[in-house]
Design an enzyme around this catalytic site. Sequence first.
Site, PDB file in Angstrom:
ATOM      1  N   LYS A   1     -24.510  29.364  49.145  1.00  0.00           N
ATOM      2  CA  LYS A   1     -24.622  30.578  49.021  1.00  0.00           C
ATOM      3  C   LYS A   1     -25.703  31.295  48.908  1.00  0.00           C
ATOM      4  CE  LYS A   1     -20.072  29.990  46.452  1.00  0.00           C
ATOM      5  NZ  LYS A   1     -19.204  30.043  45.336  1.00  0.00           N
TER       6      LYS A   1
ATOM      7  N   GLN B   1     -20.188  30.830  39.049  1.00  0.00           N
ATOM      8  CA  GLN B   1     -19.552  29.605  39.597  1.00  0.00           C
ATOM      9  C   GLN B   1     -18.693  28.779  38.576  1.00  0.00           C
ATOM     10  OE1 GLN B   1     -19.850  28.843  42.744  1.00  0.00           O
ATOM     11  NE2 GLN B   1     -18.882  27.038  42.895  1.00  0.00           N
TER      12      GLN B   1
ATOM     13  N   ASP C   1     -16.154  37.838  44.212  1.00  0.00           N
ATOM     14  CA  ASP C   1     -15.200  36.441  44.256  1.00  0.00           C
ATOM     15  C   ASP C   1     -13.604  37.267  44.330  1.00  0.00           C
ATOM     16  OD1 ASP C   1     -16.216  33.953  44.279  1.00  0.00           O
ATOM     17  OD2 ASP C   1     -16.659  33.721  42.208  1.00  0.00           O
TER      18      ASP C   1
HETATM   19  N1  GUN Z   1     -15.821  27.308  42.470  1.00  0.00           N
HETATM   20  C1  GUN Z   1     -15.039  26.891  43.562  1.00  0.00           C
HETATM   21  N2  GUN Z   1     -14.992  27.588  44.385  1.00  0.00           N
HETATM   22  C2  GUN Z   1     -15.408  28.913  43.752  1.00  0.00           C
HETATM   23  C3  GUN Z   1     -15.576  30.212  44.215  1.00  0.00           C
HETATM   24  O1  GUN Z   1     -14.938  30.623  45.427  1.00  0.00           O
HETATM   25  N3  GUN Z   1     -16.282  31.089  43.273  1.00  0.00           N
HETATM   26  C4  GUN Z   1     -16.552  30.524  42.136  1.00  0.00           C
HETATM   27  N4  GUN Z   1     -17.083  31.516  41.343  1.00  0.00           N
HETATM   28  N5  GUN Z   1     -16.499  29.367  41.605  1.00  0.00           N
HETATM   29  C5  GUN Z   1     -15.960  28.409  42.531  1.00  0.00           C
END
Ligand code: GUN
Length: 294
Positions: free
Chosen positions: A52, A96, A119
Amino acid sequence: MTIIDGKEISARLKEEIRIKVEAIKLQGSKPPHLAAILVGHDGGSETYVAAKVKACEMVGFGSTLVRYEEDVTESELLNCIDRLNKDPEIDGFIVQLPLPKHISEEKIIESIDPRKDVDGFHPVNVGRVVAGMPAFVSATPFGIMELLKRYQIETSGKHCVVVGRSNIVGRPMSILLSQKGVDCTVTLCHSRTRNLKEICAGADILVAALGKPEFLTAEMVKEGAVVIDVGTTRVPSSETKSGFKLKGDVKFDEVAHKCSFITPVPGGVGPMTIASLLYNTLLANEHKIYPAYE
Ligand code: GUN
């Protein structure tokens, strides 16, 4: 049969974002800035967050990574979120997941300002999606909708079966597919569904999001169906440097020849998720979702 190339579509979406960011910078405005909070050292989370941050660089976004050890307290995390909520430099941020067991994910997600919840996990954004209002849509469902659009896959009146009812994928997917303008008839299946095989075999569009490697077999797929595989289970492998391989929820080799379109794993839905997150951050920077509050 067409194999949907998520890598290519994601690269295109990122390039479109990069061009918009360039224009923002040329205007003398502040480029989008995404922050990520990462707790602990889970391998998968480390990889996703690093990807990311790298993607932010590629499109010209600013990025901030805030790291905490596994033993961080809930109140320390809440303080950090409060700071990010108030920081005018940060357009959007993510925490996350998963978080350590002693921290309530629900409480953490609810503490994020919905206007910065890129998100799309906050109940306000989930609710706005359900109500058909502008909202930050969570990355995987958004990415899938984008794949369907860009491959011009007809959705109107089609029977779509979504397998898996997670808050992040299955449930929002079922809502988006049934929205006006998309117009699928949606069946949402889960672990207690009876006659799952028969229901899947009736699907024009089949979204497998249950997290069970190679669960979906050829007998569960109708000739000519569109199959979207959301599974990304890590299984040990001696063939790769990392020591694991990503496995989808679909038995690709036996299912693919029956499909009109299918997403591979890796290289299908996965690459779209980061591009979707960047897109949401761009929308946050431009105040596109919540203009009335600014
Ligand atoms: N863990 C797995 N996929 C995601 C996601 O798209 N966002 C976040 N914050 N955590 C994750």
